[in-house]
Scaffold this active site. Structure first.
Site, PDB file in Angstrom:
ATOM      1  CD  GLU A  76      -2.905   1.040  -0.043  1.00  0.00           C
ATOM      2  OE1 GLU A  76      -3.044   2.080  -0.720  1.00  0.00           O
ATOM      3  OE2 GLU A  76      -3.483  -0.021  -0.333  1.00  0.00           O
ATOM      4  CD  GLU A  83      -2.799   5.583  -6.154  1.00  0.00           C
ATOM      5  OE1 GLU A  83      -3.065   6.350  -5.208  1.00  0.00           O
ATOM      6  OE2 GLU A  83      -3.499   4.601  -6.448  1.00  0.00           O
TER       7      GLU A  83
END
Length: 131
Positions: A76, A83
């Protein structure tokens, strides 16, 4: 030529381990405050740890459970990092390669989560069936 950060601070090398640790803790705080999926994974991790305590799993099982938890959390973090970098480079404009990059990073989290689910099943199903 260096790129100035938004707050006009120039990036520099950490002076010592404590400073590095402080920045890492700042990163964890940022993750917890801004990333919903990271908070969800943390909540699930706490539930799994409590379940493991209640079911009194063996130390060998703890190793697998903790490995699975940390792999998901690290995936994660890497997804969020990818991102953020893509957004920094491309901005909000649609870009086919940016979408591919983000989708592949998200797939890493899915793969890590599937691994964690498999480990959970291997550890918990036999214990639950014995109850």
């Amino acid at each position: 030529m260096t790129m100035a950060l938004k707050d006009k601070k120039e990036p520099s090398k950490n002076r010592n381990f404590i400073e590095s640790l402080k920045h890492a803790i700042d990163g964890l705080i940022i993750l917890c405050k801004t990333e919903r999926n990271f908070r969800i994974h943390l909540l699930i991790s706490v539930i799994v740890i409590v379940l493991s305590i209640v079911l009194k799993i063996k130390s060998e099982q703890w190793i697998w459970i903790l490995l699975a938890i940390f792999i998901v959390l690290i995936a994660e973090v890497i997804n969020t990092l990818c991102e953020s970098i893509v957004n920094l480079i491309v901005g909000q404009e649609y870009n086919k390669i940016a979408k591919k990059t983000k989708d592949v990073a998200a797939a890493g989290v899915v793969i890590a989560s599937i691994f964690a689910i498999i480990i959970g099943c291997i550890v918990y199903i036999p214990i639950i069936l014995e109850l």
